[in-house]
Design a protein around this motif. Structure first.
Motif, PDB file in Angstrom:
ATOM      1  N   MET A 167       0.829  -1.201   0.000  1.00  0.00           N
ATOM      2  CA  MET A 167       0.000   0.000   0.000  1.00  0.00           C
ATOM      3  C   MET A 167       0.863   1.251   0.000  1.00  0.00           C
ATOM      4  O   MET A 167       1.897   1.328   0.651  1.00  0.00           O
ATOM      5  N   THR A 168       0.410   2.252  -0.762  1.00  0.00           N
ATOM      6  CA  THR A 168       1.139   3.510  -0.822  1.00  0.00           C
ATOM      7  C   THR A 168       1.133   4.215   0.513  1.00  0.00           C
ATOM      8  O   THR A 168       2.093   4.883   0.892  1.00  0.00           O
ATOM      9  N   GLY A 169       0.044   4.103   1.254  1.00  0.00           N
ATOM     10  CA  GLY A 169      -0.085   4.861   2.486  1.00  0.00           C
ATOM     11  C   GLY A 169       0.857   4.418   3.580  1.00  0.00           C
ATOM     12  O   GLY A 169       1.030   5.124   4.564  1.00  0.00           O
ATOM     13  N   CYS A 170       1.447   3.239   3.460  1.00  0.00           N
ATOM     14  CA  CYS A 170       2.350   2.752   4.484  1.00  0.00           C
ATOM     15  C   CYS A 170       3.741   3.286   4.243  1.00  0.00           C
ATOM     16  O   CYS A 170       4.151   3.494   3.118  1.00  0.00           O
ATOM     17  N   LYS A 171       4.480   3.494   5.296  1.00  0.00           N
ATOM     18  CA  LYS A 171       5.831   3.998   5.162  1.00  0.00           C
ATOM     19  C   LYS A 171       6.734   2.902   4.625  1.00  0.00           C
ATOM     20  O   LYS A 171       6.529   1.732   4.870  1.00  0.00           O
ATOM     21  N   GLY A 172       7.765   3.341   3.898  1.00  0.00           N
ATOM     22  CA  GLY A 172       8.701   2.388   3.323  1.00  0.00           C
ATOM     23  C   GLY A 172       9.094   2.819   1.933  1.00  0.00           C
ATOM     24  O   GLY A 172       8.661   3.859   1.448  1.00  0.00           O
ATOM     25  N   ASN A 173       9.917   2.014   1.296  1.00  0.00           N
ATOM     26  CA  ASN A 173      10.436   2.381  -0.011  1.00  0.00           C
ATOM     27  C   ASN A 173       9.954   1.446  -1.112  1.00  0.00           C
ATOM     28  O   ASN A 173      10.661   1.249  -2.103  1.00  0.00           O
TER      29      ASN A 173
ATOM     30  N   LEU B 233       9.116   3.335 -15.619  1.00  0.00           N
ATOM     31  CA  LEU B 233       9.229   4.263 -14.496  1.00  0.00           C
ATOM     32  C   LEU B 233       8.421   3.806 -13.282  1.00  0.00           C
ATOM     33  O   LEU B 233       7.265   3.390 -13.403  1.00  0.00           O
ATOM     34  N   THR B 234       9.052   3.893 -12.127  1.00  0.00           N
ATOM     35  CA  THR B 234       8.397   3.610 -10.853  1.00  0.00           C
ATOM     36  C   THR B 234       8.756   4.718  -9.868  1.00  0.00           C
ATOM     37  O   THR B 234       9.605   5.575 -10.146  1.00  0.00           O
ATOM     38  N   TYR B 235       8.121   4.686  -8.698  1.00  0.00           N
ATOM     39  CA  TYR B 235       8.398   5.696  -7.681  1.00  0.00           C
ATOM     40  C   TYR B 235       8.126   5.116  -6.300  1.00  0.00           C
ATOM     41  O   TYR B 235       7.442   4.107  -6.148  1.00  0.00           O
ATOM     42  N   SER B 236       8.671   5.779  -5.300  1.00  0.00           N
ATOM     43  CA  SER B 236       8.341   5.455  -3.911  1.00  0.00           C
ATOM     44  C   SER B 236       8.185   6.768  -3.162  1.00  0.00           C
ATOM     45  O   SER B 236       8.711   7.807  -3.577  1.00  0.00           O
ATOM     46  N   ILE B 237       7.458   6.732  -2.065  1.00  0.00           N
ATOM     47  CA  ILE B 237       7.193   7.943  -1.280  1.00  0.00           C
ATOM     48  C   ILE B 237       7.539   7.688   0.176  1.00  0.00           C
ATOM     49  O   ILE B 237       7.148   6.675   0.762  1.00  0.00           O
ATOM     50  N   SER B 238       8.275   8.608   0.750  1.00  0.00           N
ATOM     51  CA  SER B 238       8.583   8.588   2.179  1.00  0.00           C
ATOM     52  C   SER B 238       8.348   9.991   2.712  1.00  0.00           C
ATOM     53  O   SER B 238       9.102  10.920   2.400  1.00  0.00           O
ATOM     54  N   GLY B 239       7.275  10.157   3.493  1.00  0.00           N
ATOM     55  CA  GLY B 239       6.922  11.497   3.948  1.00  0.00           C
ATOM     56  C   GLY B 239       6.533  12.355   2.768  1.00  0.00           C
ATOM     57  O   GLY B 239       5.611  12.030   2.026  1.00  0.00           O
TER      58      GLY B 239
ATOM     59  N   GLU C 192       8.918  13.177   0.463  1.00  0.00           N
ATOM     60  CA  GLU C 192       9.964  12.941  -0.529  1.00  0.00           C
ATOM     61  C   GLU C 192       9.539  11.836  -1.496  1.00  0.00           C
ATOM     62  O   GLU C 192       9.163  10.746  -1.090  1.00  0.00           O
ATOM     63  N   ILE C 193       9.606  12.154  -2.778  1.00  0.00           N
ATOM     64  CA  ILE C 193       9.264  11.213  -3.836  1.00  0.00           C
ATOM     65  C   ILE C 193      10.547  10.814  -4.559  1.00  0.00           C
ATOM     66  O   ILE C 193      11.303  11.676  -5.003  1.00  0.00           O
ATOM     67  N   THR C 194      10.791   9.525  -4.656  1.00  0.00           N
ATOM     68  CA  THR C 194      11.965   9.028  -5.367  1.00  0.00           C
ATOM     69  C   THR C 194      11.510   8.360  -6.656  1.00  0.00           C
ATOM     70  O   THR C 194      10.592   7.536  -6.645  1.00  0.00           O
ATOM     71  N   PHE C 195      12.137   8.739  -7.768  1.00  0.00           N
ATOM     72  CA  PHE C 195      11.800   8.176  -9.070  1.00  0.00           C
ATOM     73  C   PHE C 195      12.874   7.176  -9.496  1.00  0.00           C
ATOM     74  O   PHE C 195      14.057   7.378  -9.251  1.00  0.00           O
ATOM     75  N   TYR C 196      12.416   6.106 -10.151  1.00  0.00           N
ATOM     76  CA  TYR C 196      13.315   5.062 -10.619  1.00  0.00           C
ATOM     77  C   TYR C 196      13.044   4.793 -12.098  1.00  0.00           C
ATOM     78  O   TYR C 196      11.900   4.908 -12.564  1.00  0.00           O
ATOM     79  N   ALA C 197      14.089   4.454 -12.831  1.00  0.00           N
ATOM     80  CA  ALA C 197      13.953   4.017 -14.218  1.00  0.00           C
ATOM     81  C   ALA C 197      14.514   2.611 -14.321  1.00  0.00           C
ATOM     82  O   ALA C 197      15.687   2.386 -14.005  1.00  0.00           O
ATOM     83  N   GLU C 198      13.655   1.681 -14.708  1.00  0.00           N
ATOM     84  CA  GLU C 198      14.033   0.267 -14.792  1.00  0.00           C
ATOM     85  C   GLU C 198      14.655  -0.221 -13.484  1.00  0.00           C
ATOM     86  O   GLU C 198      15.637  -0.962 -13.469  1.00  0.00           O
ATOM     87  N   GLY C 199      14.094   0.239 -12.365  1.00  0.00           N
ATOM     88  CA  GLY C 199      14.511  -0.198 -11.042  1.00  0.00           C
ATOM     89  C   GLY C 199      15.672   0.547 -10.434  1.00  0.00           C
ATOM     90  O   GLY C 199      15.987   0.357  -9.253  1.00  0.00           O
ATOM     91  N   LYS C 200      16.317   1.434 -11.192  1.00  0.00           N
ATOM     92  CA  LYS C 200      17.462   2.172 -10.678  1.00  0.00           C
ATOM     93  C   LYS C 200      17.055   3.588 -10.296  1.00  0.00           C
ATOM     94  O   LYS C 200      16.329   4.248 -11.039  1.00  0.00           O
ATOM     95  N   GLU C 201      17.525   4.039  -9.131  1.00  0.00           N
ATOM     96  CA  GLU C 201      17.157   5.370  -8.660  1.00  0.00           C
ATOM     97  C   GLU C 201      17.608   6.428  -9.656  1.00  0.00           C
ATOM     98  O   GLU C 201      18.740   6.437 -10.125  1.00  0.00           O
ATOM     99  N   LEU C 202      16.685   7.346  -9.945  1.00  0.00           N
ATOM    100  CA  LEU C 202      16.942   8.354 -10.962  1.00  0.00           C
ATOM    101  C   LEU C 202      16.936   9.772 -10.411  1.00  0.00           C
ATOM    102  O   LEU C 202      17.777  10.596 -10.753  1.00  0.00           O
ATOM    103  N   ALA C 203      15.979  10.086  -9.535  1.00  0.00           N
ATOM    104  CA  ALA C 203      15.859  11.448  -9.016  1.00  0.00           C
ATOM    105  C   ALA C 203      14.995  11.454  -7.767  1.00  0.00           C
ATOM    106  O   ALA C 203      14.189  10.539  -7.545  1.00  0.00           O
ATOM    107  N   LYS C 204      15.176  12.489  -6.968  1.00  0.00           N
ATOM    108  CA  LYS C 204      14.348  12.710  -5.787  1.00  0.00           C
ATOM    109  C   LYS C 204      13.698  14.092  -5.898  1.00  0.00           C
ATOM    110  O   LYS C 204      14.288  15.031  -6.432  1.00  0.00           O
ATOM    111  N   ALA C 205      12.495  14.193  -5.391  1.00  0.00           N
ATOM    112  CA  ALA C 205      11.784  15.468  -5.369  1.00  0.00           C
ATOM    113  C   ALA C 205      11.033  15.582  -4.053  1.00  0.00           C
ATOM    114  O   ALA C 205      10.482  14.595  -3.554  1.00  0.00           O
ATOM    115  N   THR C 206      11.035  16.784  -3.484  1.00  0.00           N
ATOM    116  CA  THR C 206      10.331  17.024  -2.228  1.00  0.00           C
ATOM    117  C   THR C 206       9.087  17.848  -2.496  1.00  0.00           C
ATOM    118  O   THR C 206       9.166  18.957  -3.055  1.00  0.00           O
ATOM    119  N   ASN C 207       7.952  17.311  -2.146  1.00  0.00           N
ATOM    120  CA  ASN C 207       6.697  18.008  -2.355  1.00  0.00           C
ATOM    121  C   ASN C 207       6.584  19.197  -1.403  1.00  0.00           C
ATOM    122  O   ASN C 207       6.786  19.060  -0.195  1.00  0.00           O
TER     123      ASN C 207
END
Length: 264
Positions: A20-26, A169-175, A177-192
């Protein structure tokens, strides 16, 4: 037995939380697409078709590209007269004295063109969708025949590109902070930094409203993901990176993406 049941309950909660997206984690989640089907550009207005039956490059046209070395030029039709809009349709490709009229090619507001004499590839960037917060381009690949006339070899429907990007493309959210991945490799971070939006939706990241291309060298695609919040149904692009990738097309029009990059 009681301890065993408690352990199983905890394990079940942890497993569910990880999905679930709402749970903390990566945990990585795939981005979603805004387009549900292939994009149809529609037919050119009859005024465009009639005007381009006999091409005459005048003030109704804008010069997009003029290569004096190869004799290749590209023109977009701005209007069919003082009061008749082209509605974004109509292109002319010229090689020497041979002119190819393409009334059904939709160029949109900011078309671009580039000719590669070494490969014989002529790229034209048109636009399928435009508006506030929306810019969706379509690249056309043209080549010249022995008679000097140009024909469209292929184009990339925005929906097909969206789906190729959604696979990569995939992503994860922690707080915030949004982390973007391309083919499973970390690509960029953005803070909302958006406040008072009620938090992220379960499917928080979408693409499809902003897809552009680069034709200065190898074909590249640039996509800006949008954030989906609980409050409102409009995607927000503040703080989001622009993700780019090199595009390779096979003989059947299949899309391969590589060399992913991101810019703030």
């Amino acid at each position: 037995m009681k301890q065993m049941k408690q352990w199983l309950m905890v394990a079940a909660v942890v497993a569910q939380c990880g999905a679930m997206t709402g749970c903390k984690g990566n945990a990585q989640r795939p981005v979603k697409g805004t387009m549900e089907n292939a994009v149809e550009t529609g037919d050119a207005p009859q005024a465009v078709v009639d005007l381009m039956k006999h091409v005459n490059i005048d003030e109704c046209y804008e010069t997009l590209m003029e290569d004096k070395t190869t004799g290749v030029s590209v023109y977009s039709l701005l209007n069919c007269g003082d009061t008749v809009s082209s509605e974004g349709f109509g292109m002319v490709v010229a090689k020497g004295d041979v002119q190819t009229a393409l009334p059904q090619l939709r160029h949109g507001r900011m078309p671009r063109a580039r000719y590669d004499a070494a490969t014989g590839d002529l790229w034209i960037l048109g636009s399928d969708m435009e508006g506030t917060g929306v810019n969706v381009e379509r690249p056309y690949l043209l080549r010249f025949g022995d008679d000097g006339y140009a024909s469209i070899v292929t184009s990339i429907n925005p929906y097909d590109m969206q789906q190729a990007l959604c696979k990569a493309l995939t992503y994860s959210i922690s707080g915030q902070e949004i982390t973007f991945y391309a083919e499973g490799k970390e690509l960029a971070k953005a803070t909302n930094t958006m406040e008072d939006m009620g938090g992220f939706m379960d499917d928080a990241i979408y693409i499809g409203e902003q897809i552009a291309y680069g034709i200065e060298g190898p074909l590249t695609v640039q996509v800006t993901p949008g954030v989906n919040f609980v409050v409102g149904k409009i995607l927000h692009y503040d703080d989001m990176p622009t993700i780019s990738a090199t595009v390779t097309l096979d003989e059947k029009g299949g899309i391969t993406l590589s060399d992913f990059k991101a810019e703030p």
